[in-house]
Design a protein around this motif. Structure first.
Motif, PDB file in Angstrom:
ATOM      1  N   ALA A 204       0.787  -1.230   0.000  1.00 44.85           N
ATOM      2  CA  ALA A 204       0.000   0.000   0.000  1.00 44.85           C
ATOM      3  C   ALA A 204       0.820   1.281   0.000  1.00 44.85           C
ATOM      4  O   ALA A 204       1.912   1.343   0.573  1.00 44.85           O
ATOM      5  N   ASP A 205       0.265   2.300  -0.645  1.00 45.95           N
ATOM      6  CA  ASP A 205       0.735   3.665  -0.464  1.00 45.95           C
ATOM      7  C   ASP A 205      -0.033   4.310   0.692  1.00 45.95           C
ATOM      8  O   ASP A 205       0.516   5.035   1.495  1.00 45.95           O
ATOM      9  N   ASN A 206      -1.340   3.999   0.714  1.00 43.38           N
ATOM     10  CA  ASN A 206      -2.212   4.558   1.753  1.00 43.38           C
ATOM     11  C   ASN A 206      -2.936   3.428   2.480  1.00 43.38           C
ATOM     12  O   ASN A 206      -3.205   2.390   1.890  1.00 43.38           O
ATOM     13  N   ILE A 207      -3.251   3.665   3.749  1.00 40.68           N
ATOM     14  CA  ILE A 207      -3.968   2.659   4.526  1.00 40.68           C
ATOM     15  C   ILE A 207      -5.211   3.289   5.154  1.00 40.68           C
ATOM     16  O   ILE A 207      -5.154   4.379   5.713  1.00 40.68           O
ATOM     17  N   MET A 208      -6.327   2.558   5.010  1.00 43.11           N
ATOM     18  CA  MET A 208      -7.572   2.951   5.675  1.00 43.11           C
ATOM     19  C   MET A 208      -7.890   1.864   6.693  1.00 43.11           C
ATOM     20  O   MET A 208      -7.954   0.691   6.353  1.00 43.11           O
ATOM     21  N   PHE A 209      -8.089   2.262   7.933  1.00 37.37           N
ATOM     22  CA  PHE A 209      -8.390   1.303   8.983  1.00 37.37           C
ATOM     23  C   PHE A 209      -9.870   1.406   9.353  1.00 37.37           C
ATOM     24  O   PHE A 209     -10.355   2.483   9.713  1.00 37.37           O
ATOM     25  N   MET A 210     -10.577   0.302   9.251  1.00 35.34           N
ATOM     26  CA  MET A 210     -12.019   0.311   9.549  1.00 35.34           C
ATOM     27  C   MET A 210     -12.350  -0.495  10.795  1.00 35.34           C
ATOM     28  O   MET A 210     -11.721  -1.508  11.087  1.00 35.34           O
ATOM     29  N   GLN A 211     -13.364  -0.007  11.494  1.00 36.22           N
ATOM     30  CA  GLN A 211     -13.871  -0.722  12.651  1.00 36.22           C
ATOM     31  C   GLN A 211     -15.362  -0.403  12.789  1.00 36.22           C
ATOM     32  O   GLN A 211     -15.747   0.771  12.726  1.00 36.22           O
ATOM     33  N   ASP A 212     -16.148  -1.437  12.938  1.00 37.48           N
ATOM     34  CA  ASP A 212     -17.598  -1.262  13.117  1.00 37.48           C
ATOM     35  C   ASP A 212     -18.210  -0.322  12.079  1.00 37.48           C
ATOM     36  O   ASP A 212     -19.028   0.540  12.403  1.00 37.48           O
ATOM     37  N   GLY A 213     -17.791  -0.472  10.827  1.00 39.90           N
ATOM     38  CA  GLY A 213     -18.393   0.312   9.752  1.00 39.90           C
ATOM     39  C   GLY A 213     -17.914   1.741   9.658  1.00 39.90           C
ATOM     40  O   GLY A 213     -18.428   2.520   8.856  1.00 39.90           O
ATOM     41  N   GLU A 214     -16.928   2.086  10.490  1.00 39.95           N
ATOM     42  CA  GLU A 214     -16.407   3.456  10.457  1.00 39.95           C
ATOM     43  C   GLU A 214     -14.927   3.453  10.109  1.00 39.95           C
ATOM     44  O   GLU A 214     -14.224   2.478  10.362  1.00 39.95           O
ATOM     45  N   ILE A 215     -14.478   4.574   9.536  1.00 44.50           N
ATOM     46  CA  ILE A 215     -13.053   4.726   9.260  1.00 44.50           C
ATOM     47  C   ILE A 215     -12.403   5.321  10.497  1.00 44.50           C
ATOM     48  O   ILE A 215     -12.719   6.443  10.892  1.00 44.50           O
ATOM     49  N   LYS A 216     -11.527   4.547  11.107  1.00 40.61           N
ATOM     50  CA  LYS A 216     -10.876   5.032  12.327  1.00 40.61           C
ATOM     51  C   LYS A 216      -9.603   5.797  12.023  1.00 40.61           C
ATOM     52  O   LYS A 216      -9.179   6.630  12.817  1.00 40.61           O
TER      53      LYS A 216
END
Ligand code: ADP
Ligand code: MG
Length: 242
Positions: A204-216
């Protein structure tokens, strides 16, 4: 405007939110990894991008305009999609499996042939495999064929959902390298869903971290790894050995 943009997108299953009020853009021609625990909404998000799921609310912009669900097929031709297990047609040769979308859209035979040669060499599949059938290939080889099939029409966007999860570590690592080589030669906007932090870090260049349907947390790989935004992000990182 970037190729993929969400504005206040939510999706519910039977009153329960799978993704909640998401607004974000994906950086063009980069690899974005979506990570997070099982059930956090990653696959739902990915399927909203290619219109397989029409969200309960909000707007999804792909290629600069809101997704047109009445004509989603046309948009989807420009979005490669690869999932775990390859979905190859067992009764069709490797060549014909890869060629499917080219035939449907009437790409000249010569162009299909040339494109297939290019793609197979990217993923180190020998030309002799064209006449084989999926059952004659290993899991890793089949997954490579799946990538070639998804890339036939040179889509500007490529989505992968745990596509490499079932592969042994060595094969996985080889395919990662091939994917990065392909990205260098033909840069496209790639979104890869994975629960494998190593995979995210490698690709990855970028990382999106998700939890319970939200972007943390969402940012450059360096940022997310060095400055976890919350205890939950940090715990997730710490619990997955690098
Ligand atoms: P992930 O890919 O991160 O594991 P998903 O997007 O598959 O998460 O699922 C998010 C949430 O939505 C989970 O709670 C899951 O149980 C629920 N969900 C996903 N698909 C469906 C479905 N087709 N019907 C009902 N609930 C679903
Ligand atoms: Mg999933």
């Amino acid at each position: 405007m970037s190729l993929i943009q969400f504005r206040n997108v939510s999706h519910y299953y039977g009153g329960k939110p799978a993704v909640k009020d998401l607004s974000f853009e994906i950086e063009d021609k980069k690899i974005t990894a979506i990570i997070g625990k099982s059930g956090s909404g990653k696959s739902t998000l990915l399927q909203i991008i290619n219109g397989l799921i029409k969200p309960s609310g909000g707007s999804v912009y792909v290629f600069g305009s809101p997704l047109d669900y009445s004509n989603i097929y046309k948009t989807r031709l420009k979005i490669g999609y690869s999932v775990q297990g390859t979905g190859l047609f067992p009764h069709m040769s490797i060549y014909n499996n890869i060629a499917v979308l080219g035939k449907i859209t009437n790409v000249p035979k010569h162009d299909i042939e040339r494109r297939i040669d290019t793609l197979m060499s990217f993923v180190n599949l020998p030309p002799s495999f064209k006449t084989k059938y999926p059952y004659q290939l290993s899991g890793g080889e089949q997954q490579r064929v799946g990538i070639c099939r998804a890339m036939l029409l040179d889509p500007p966007v490529f989505l992968l959902d745990e596509a490499f999860a079932a592969l042994d570590p060595e094969t996985k690592s080889e395919i990662h390298t091939e994917l990065l080589d392909m990205q260098k030669a033909e840069p496209r906007t790639i979104v890869i869903v994975t629960h494998d932090l190593n995979e995210a870090v490698k690709l990855a260049d970028n990382i999106m971290f998700m939890q319970d349907g939200e972007i943390k947390q969402y940012g450059s790989k360096k940022d997310v790894l060095n400055n976890p935004a919350s205890v939950s992000v940090k715990d997730y990182m710490d619990n997955r050995a690098l």
